[in-house]
Design a protein around this motif. Sequence first.
Motif, PDB file in Angstrom:
ATOM      1  N   GLN A 166      13.062  -2.713  43.728  1.00 35.04           N
ATOM      2  CA  GLN A 166      11.660  -2.430  43.424  1.00 35.04           C
ATOM      3  C   GLN A 166      11.381  -0.935  43.548  1.00 35.04           C
ATOM      4  O   GLN A 166      11.764  -0.308  44.539  1.00 35.04           O
ATOM      5  CB  GLN A 166      10.753  -3.206  44.380  1.00 35.04           C
ATOM      6  CG  GLN A 166       9.267  -2.975  44.146  1.00 35.04           C
ATOM      7  CD  GLN A 166       8.407  -3.630  45.218  1.00 35.04           C
ATOM      8  OE1 GLN A 166       8.904  -4.050  46.259  1.00 35.04           O
ATOM      9  NE2 GLN A 166       7.115  -3.726  44.960  1.00 35.04           N
ATOM     10  N   GLU A 167      10.719  -0.382  42.556  1.00 32.92           N
ATOM     11  CA  GLU A 167      10.366   1.033  42.596  1.00 32.92           C
ATOM     12  C   GLU A 167       8.893   1.156  42.974  1.00 32.92           C
ATOM     13  O   GLU A 167       8.010   0.698  42.247  1.00 32.92           O
ATOM     14  CB  GLU A 167      10.667   1.699  41.255  1.00 32.92           C
ATOM     15  CG  GLU A 167      12.160   1.655  40.925  1.00 32.92           C
ATOM     16  CD  GLU A 167      12.534   2.518  39.718  1.00 32.92           C
ATOM     17  OE1 GLU A 167      11.852   3.530  39.489  1.00 32.92           O
ATOM     18  OE2 GLU A 167      13.495   2.170  39.042  1.00 32.92           O
ATOM     19  N   ILE A 168       8.646   1.771  44.109  1.00 36.86           N
ATOM     20  CA  ILE A 168       7.303   1.907  44.650  1.00 36.86           C
ATOM     21  C   ILE A 168       6.843   3.348  44.481  1.00 36.86           C
ATOM     22  O   ILE A 168       7.534   4.278  44.910  1.00 36.86           O
ATOM     23  CB  ILE A 168       7.275   1.511  46.136  1.00 36.86           C
ATOM     24  CG1 ILE A 168       7.774   0.070  46.310  1.00 36.86           C
ATOM     25  CG2 ILE A 168       5.862   1.667  46.709  1.00 36.86           C
ATOM     26  CD1 ILE A 168       7.959  -0.334  47.767  1.00 36.86           C
ATOM     27  N   ASN A 169       5.698   3.542  43.859  1.00 35.53           N
ATOM     28  CA  ASN A 169       5.174   4.886  43.633  1.00 35.53           C
ATOM     29  C   ASN A 169       4.649   5.460  44.951  1.00 35.53           C
ATOM     30  O   ASN A 169       3.679   4.953  45.517  1.00 35.53           O
ATOM     31  CB  ASN A 169       4.053   4.835  42.595  1.00 35.53           C
ATOM     32  CG  ASN A 169       3.536   6.234  42.256  1.00 35.53           C
ATOM     33  OD1 ASN A 169       4.057   7.244  42.733  1.00 35.53           O
ATOM     34  ND2 ASN A 169       2.507   6.305  41.436  1.00 35.53           N
ATOM     35  N   ARG A 170       5.277   6.505  45.437  1.00 38.24           N
ATOM     36  CA  ARG A 170       4.875   7.119  46.699  1.00 38.24           C
ATOM     37  C   ARG A 170       4.021   8.368  46.500  1.00 38.24           C
ATOM     38  O   ARG A 170       3.543   8.960  47.481  1.00 38.24           O
ATOM     39  CB  ARG A 170       6.116   7.481  47.525  1.00 38.24           C
ATOM     40  CG  ARG A 170       6.971   6.280  47.915  1.00 38.24           C
ATOM     41  CD  ARG A 170       8.156   6.702  48.761  1.00 38.24           C
ATOM     42  NE  ARG A 170       7.735   7.285  50.023  1.00 38.24           N
ATOM     43  CZ  ARG A 170       8.565   7.876  50.887  1.00 38.24           C
ATOM     44  NH1 ARG A 170       9.864   7.951  50.608  1.00 38.24           N
ATOM     45  NH2 ARG A 170       8.112   8.389  52.019  1.00 38.24           N
ATOM     46  N   GLU A 171       3.821   8.785  45.281  1.00 39.96           N
ATOM     47  CA  GLU A 171       3.014   9.974  45.025  1.00 39.96           C
ATOM     48  C   GLU A 171       1.574   9.716  45.463  1.00 39.96           C
ATOM     49  O   GLU A 171       1.031   8.629  45.281  1.00 39.96           O
ATOM     50  CB  GLU A 171       3.073  10.347  43.544  1.00 39.96           C
ATOM     51  CG  GLU A 171       4.456  10.791  43.089  1.00 39.96           C
ATOM     52  CD  GLU A 171       4.471  11.240  41.638  1.00 39.96           C
ATOM     53  OE1 GLU A 171       3.417  11.669  41.143  1.00 39.96           O
ATOM     54  OE2 GLU A 171       5.531  11.137  41.002  1.00 39.96           O
ATOM     55  N   GLY A 172       0.969  10.737  46.036  1.00 42.88           N
ATOM     56  CA  GLY A 172      -0.400  10.611  46.485  1.00 42.88           C
ATOM     57  C   GLY A 172      -0.553   9.952  47.840  1.00 42.88           C
ATOM     58  O   GLY A 172      -1.678   9.681  48.283  1.00 42.88           O
ATOM     59  N   THR A 173       0.563   9.678  48.528  1.00 41.23           N
ATOM     60  CA  THR A 173       0.504   9.075  49.863  1.00 41.23           C
ATOM     61  C   THR A 173       0.754  10.122  50.953  1.00 41.23           C
ATOM     62  O   THR A 173       0.990   9.760  52.104  1.00 41.23           O
ATOM     63  CB  THR A 173       1.534   7.946  49.999  1.00 41.23           C
ATOM     64  OG1 THR A 173       2.862   8.493  49.870  1.00 41.23           O
ATOM     65  CG2 THR A 173       1.319   6.870  48.938  1.00 41.23           C
ATOM     66  N   HIS A 174       0.724  11.402  50.591  1.00 36.91           N
ATOM     67  CA  HIS A 174       1.011  12.512  51.501  1.00 36.91           C
ATOM     68  C   HIS A 174       2.444  12.463  51.986  1.00 36.91           C
ATOM     69  O   HIS A 174       2.768  12.891  53.101  1.00 36.91           O
ATOM     70  CB  HIS A 174       0.027  12.528  52.677  1.00 36.91           C
ATOM     71  CG  HIS A 174      -1.398  12.324  52.276  1.00 36.91           C
ATOM     72  ND1 HIS A 174      -2.047  13.192  51.421  1.00 36.91           N
ATOM     73  CD2 HIS A 174      -2.286  11.336  52.572  1.00 36.91           C
ATOM     74  CE1 HIS A 174      -3.281  12.757  51.222  1.00 36.91           C
ATOM     75  NE2 HIS A 174      -3.446  11.624  51.892  1.00 36.91           N
ATOM     76  N   SER A 175       3.322  11.945  51.154  1.00 36.56           N
ATOM     77  CA  SER A 175       4.740  11.840  51.460  1.00 36.56           C
ATOM     78  C   SER A 175       5.399  13.220  51.394  1.00 36.56           C
ATOM     79  O   SER A 175       5.256  13.937  50.400  1.00 36.56           O
ATOM     80  CB  SER A 175       5.406  10.892  50.446  1.00 36.56           C
ATOM     81  OG  SER A 175       6.787  11.136  50.341  1.00 36.56           O
TER      82      SER A 175
END
Length: 389
Positions: A9-18
């Motif tokens: 599964q590809e989870i979008n982490r952009e915008g999570t302050h990663s």
Amino acid sequence: MSDAFDFDQEINREGTHSVKYDGRQAMFGKADVIPAWVADMDFAAPPAVTRALTERAQHPIYGYTVFPDNLYDALIDWLQQRHGWTVQRDWIVMCPGVVPSINAAVMAFTQPGEAVIVQPPVYFPFFSAVTQTGRKLIQNPLRIENGRYTIDFDHLEQCAKEAKLLLLCSPHNPVGRVWLPEELQQVQQIATRHNLIIFSDEIHHDLIYPGHRHHVLAAITSDNSNLITAVAPSKTFNIPGLNLSALIIPDKTVRNAVTQIFTQFHVSASNPFSVAAFEAAYRDGEAWLTTLLNYLQDTRASVEHFVAEHLPDMRVIPAEGTYLLWLDCREWRMTDAQLKHFFIHEAGVGLNPGVQFGQEGSGFMRLNIGASRKTVLGVLERIRLAMRR
């Protein structure tokens, strides 16, 4: 909440302050690279962890928090069942992460100007913990022979004569070695002869590939009075942002010296969410970890196959543990500046330059394979295309 584990599964982490994703511009000077650098994974944490966090969040007060008995019991049970290490409750010191713990150990057992040994190429906070506190850095470089790293014990013996503390990385980041019992025992023998304290960073100790076994240094030596062992669920269960780790220190005098440093700075590791996640991970995360290790093993094999077929001038140093692969690019005959430019601006991928881990990392790159296999192979395909161009 499903307990199915889908590592594709590809989870979008952009915008999570990663740091890994939202920190790309700061790290690489551009935001459109595929990130495969900082050591966290792109996989959802174990469902048991998310459940525990959700349940805790439903109580609307997030006040000062103590460490419950269940948390200690979960850690003790994990270390006993997973590593055969019997740990007593009063040996455990809860800490706000391994890196602060390294710094605390340096401050507790050395004075400014006194020497600390590190073994490069190694996780770069080992260096800064020494240099930024005014201590003397002594380097005992690992030796690479036929694509495998070993410890230079003769040189370590010489280094130990003038040092107070050894920072050991076990398993080793970034070269992926899982040290053998005889190697660890030889390190301990040298330390005993020269009255060295050993800080053993074992944060990756649950991430071991088939054919290898992690041995806790403190569990295989007859005298562990000079040993500090750092452990955490952060790498194992992909919860590093929660910043909770543990030091296990059998000797009371050594333990008190470390806790005194944290007391001086009024640094508390307690947090209602990190406490909940820590206990849930160790108590209920084993099935998730088993699936993860199988997935990482297959990804590691896919990387090795791709590199052998399409990037023959690059070599993958065989990883025995961790989800970090050490790529030998020395045959490309590039300077480190050229190598960095190539990966970022021509291939469009974000890896850690080897020289971050000391001069012994010159000509290498560190690849984080803790992502979907599609993403990891996408990184390699970009490198292949850039080499063709």
